[in-house]
Design a protein around this motif. Structure first.
Motif, mmCIF file in Angstrom:
data_model
loop_
_atom_site.group_PDB
_atom_site.id
_atom_site.type_symbol
_atom_site.label_atom_id
_atom_site.label_comp_id
_atom_site.label_asym_id
_atom_site.label_seq_id
_atom_site.Cartn_x
_atom_site.Cartn_y
_atom_site.Cartn_z
ATOM 1 N N ARG A 168 0.792 -1.156 0.067
ATOM 2 C CA ARG A 168 -0.040 0.140 -0.078
ATOM 3 C C ARG A 168 0.886 1.240 -0.055
ATOM 4 N NH1 ARG A 168 -2.180 -0.526 4.580
ATOM 5 N NH2 ARG A 168 -0.629 0.779 5.659
ATOM 6 N N LYS A 169 1.860 1.309 0.899
ATOM 7 C CA LYS A 169 2.831 2.426 0.859
ATOM 8 C C LYS A 169 3.511 2.766 -0.305
ATOM 9 C CE LYS A 169 6.238 4.516 3.874
ATOM 10 N NZ LYS A 169 6.932 4.414 5.219
ATOM 11 N N ALA A 170 3.875 1.784 -1.066
ATOM 12 C CA ALA A 170 4.341 1.955 -2.314
ATOM 13 C C ALA A 170 3.571 2.514 -3.234
ATOM 14 C CB ALA A 170 5.129 0.572 -2.935
ATOM 15 N N TYR A 171 2.208 2.110 -3.256
ATOM 16 C CA TYR A 171 1.208 2.547 -4.439
ATOM 17 C C TYR A 171 0.926 4.157 -4.005
ATOM 18 C CZ TYR A 171 -3.020 3.337 -6.898
ATOM 19 O OH TYR A 171 -4.032 3.710 -7.700
ATOM 20 N N ASP A 172 0.921 4.316 -2.724
ATOM 21 C CA ASP A 172 0.593 5.864 -2.240
ATOM 22 C C ASP A 172 1.851 6.746 -2.607
ATOM 23 O OD1 ASP A 172 -1.733 4.746 -1.287
ATOM 24 O OD2 ASP A 172 -0.816 4.795 0.850
ATOM 25 N N SER A 173 2.938 6.043 -2.650
ATOM 26 C CA SER A 173 3.848 6.991 -2.975
ATOM 27 C C SER A 173 4.045 7.211 -4.506
ATOM 28 C CB SER A 173 5.339 6.223 -2.554
ATOM 29 O OG SER A 173 5.386 6.277 -1.300
ATOM 30 N N ALA A 174 3.579 6.238 -5.261
ATOM 31 C CA ALA A 174 3.662 6.496 -6.738
ATOM 32 C C ALA A 174 2.412 7.475 -7.107
ATOM 33 C CB ALA A 174 3.716 4.977 -7.413
ATOM 34 N N ARG A 175 1.495 7.304 -6.505
ATOM 35 C CA ARG A 175 0.150 8.186 -6.797
ATOM 36 C C ARG A 175 0.709 9.652 -6.440
ATOM 37 N NH1 ARG A 175 -4.236 10.295 -4.723
ATOM 38 N NH2 ARG A 175 -6.355 10.056 -5.985
ATOM 39 N N LYS A 176 1.494 9.893 -5.284
ATOM 40 C CA LYS A 176 1.878 11.307 -4.924
ATOM 41 C C LYS A 176 2.697 11.906 -5.967
ATOM 42 C CE LYS A 176 1.362 10.804 0.124
ATOM 43 N NZ LYS A 176 2.245 10.661 1.303
ATOM 44 N N VAL A 177 3.516 11.072 -6.785
ATOM 45 C CA VAL A 177 4.323 11.427 -7.690
ATOM 46 C C VAL A 177 3.611 11.599 -9.023
ATOM 47 C CG1 VAL A 177 6.462 10.627 -9.304
ATOM 48 C CG2 VAL A 177 6.270 10.152 -6.803
ATOM 49 N N VAL A 178 2.853 10.978 -9.351
ATOM 50 C CA VAL A 178 1.719 11.053 -10.422
ATOM 51 C C VAL A 178 1.016 12.420 -10.230
ATOM 52 C CG1 VAL A 178 -0.018 10.153 -11.900
ATOM 53 C CG2 VAL A 178 1.618 8.853 -11.349
ATOM 54 N N MET A 179 0.600 12.458 -9.153
ATOM 55 C CA MET A 179 -0.612 13.601 -8.724
ATOM 56 C C MET A 179 0.265 14.923 -8.624
ATOM 57 S SD MET A 179 -3.166 12.533 -9.289
ATOM 58 C CE MET A 179 -4.225 10.947 -9.356
ATOM 59 N N GLY A 180 1.428 14.974 -8.563
ATOM 60 C CA GLY A 180 2.159 16.076 -8.431
ATOM 61 C C GLY A 180 2.774 16.749 -7.174
ATOM 62 N N ASP A 181 2.646 16.022 -5.881
ATOM 63 C CA ASP A 181 2.921 16.371 -4.898
ATOM 64 C C ASP A 181 4.565 16.453 -4.802
ATOM 65 O OD1 ASP A 181 0.260 15.711 -4.513
ATOM 66 O OD2 ASP A 181 0.665 14.742 -2.413
ATOM 67 N N VAL A 182 5.288 15.539 -5.346
ATOM 68 C CA VAL A 182 6.587 15.570 -5.241
ATOM 69 C C VAL A 182 7.164 16.753 -6.141
ATOM 70 C CG1 VAL A 182 8.685 14.539 -5.947
ATOM 71 C CG2 VAL A 182 6.872 13.119 -4.625
ATOM 72 N N GLN A 183 6.449 16.831 -7.241
ATOM 73 C CA GLN A 183 7.002 17.961 -8.245
ATOM 74 C C GLN A 183 6.583 19.516 -7.554
ATOM 75 O OE1 GLN A 183 8.625 17.994 -11.043
ATOM 76 N NE2 GLN A 183 8.759 20.064 -10.771
ATOM 77 N N THR A 184 5.572 19.558 -6.831
ATOM 78 C CA THR A 184 5.022 20.701 -6.136
ATOM 79 C C THR A 184 6.189 21.067 -4.967
ATOM 80 O OG1 THR A 184 2.696 20.335 -6.375
ATOM 81 C CG2 THR A 184 3.267 21.585 -4.672
#
Length: 224
Positions: A168-184
């Motif tokens: 679950r944590k791996a998927y949540d991390s990938a989702r954050k990258v896709v949704m822009g949190d990391v880029q933000t």
């Protein structure tokens, strides 16, 4: 070929069902023995999944799927993500195949076997092979649909066999990258450094004040 060069020696063919079964059983026994000898680390497996799923934007994007359904968008872990999960989890056997073909649909079966716990489960996926007008797909299209059904069955069975708490944590991390949190976060870092630079505060001074080595170490807490 025998040791004396006789090419006419009897050859065991794959048509001999008992031989095939014995070979498969021996292979499974060897893998089970190896799994017991080298058990997985749950913590390490989970950490590896997260690292690989959020490695970069492309890896993160490949970890998700999204489909429009009835005016809504359904998203979830992709087949590529499931493959990543199985590879990092280790000590398991996964397979998928088309087990039945009817006139209007085909059925694919996914099988998961955990070699450490000896837990085995299976699932089935059904896919239509007729168009809206009721016309049956061509043989090539049926084969393509079968491959897609196997891919979905394999994904479903991996995500069911490997505990959700592990991936679950791996998927949540990938989702954050896709949704822009990391880029933000990256943008906010750059904007903050630029704003301080106007007042003569160089990046080196900022890093020293925050007790960090460089820009990649700036977190959301530091920005506050």
């Amino acid at each position: 070929m025998s040791s004396d060069g006789d090419f006419n020696s009897p050859v065991v063919t794959m048509g001999d069902h008992s031989v095939v079964m014995d070979m498969a059983r021996a292979e499974a026994d060897a893998q089970t023995h190896s799994a017991k000898k080298f058990p997985r680390s749950i913590k390490q497996a989970s950490s590896n999944m997260e690292a690989m799923a959020s490695l970069d934007e492309e890896a993160a994007s490949d970890s998700m799927y999204s489909l429009p359904r009835d005016g809504k968008v359904i998203e979830g872990p992709s087949a590529r993500f499931a493959e990543l999960v199985a590879q990092c989890w280790g000590n398991c056997r996964v397979a998928a195949r088309v087990i039945r073909e009817e006139r209007d649909y085909i059925v694919a079966q996914g099988i998961y076997h955990d070699l450490e716990t000896n837990m085995a489960i299976s699932t089935e996926v059904q896919r239509r092979i007729v168009g809206r007008a009721g016309r049956r797909y061509s043989p090539d299209m049926i084969a393509t649909t079968g491959n897609a059904a196997c891919s979905i069955a394999r994904r479903n069975i991996i995500l069911a066999g490997v505990p959700r708490a592990v991936w679950r944590k791996a998927y949540d991390s990938a989702r954050k990258v896709v949704m822009g949190d990391v880029q933000t976060l990256a943008n906010r870092r750059a904007n903050a450094l630029e704003a301080f630079h106007r007042y003569g505060a160089t990046p080196d001074k900022i890093y020293a004040a925050l007790h960090i080595a460089g820009e990649p170490d700036i977190t959301l807490d530091h920005l506050v």
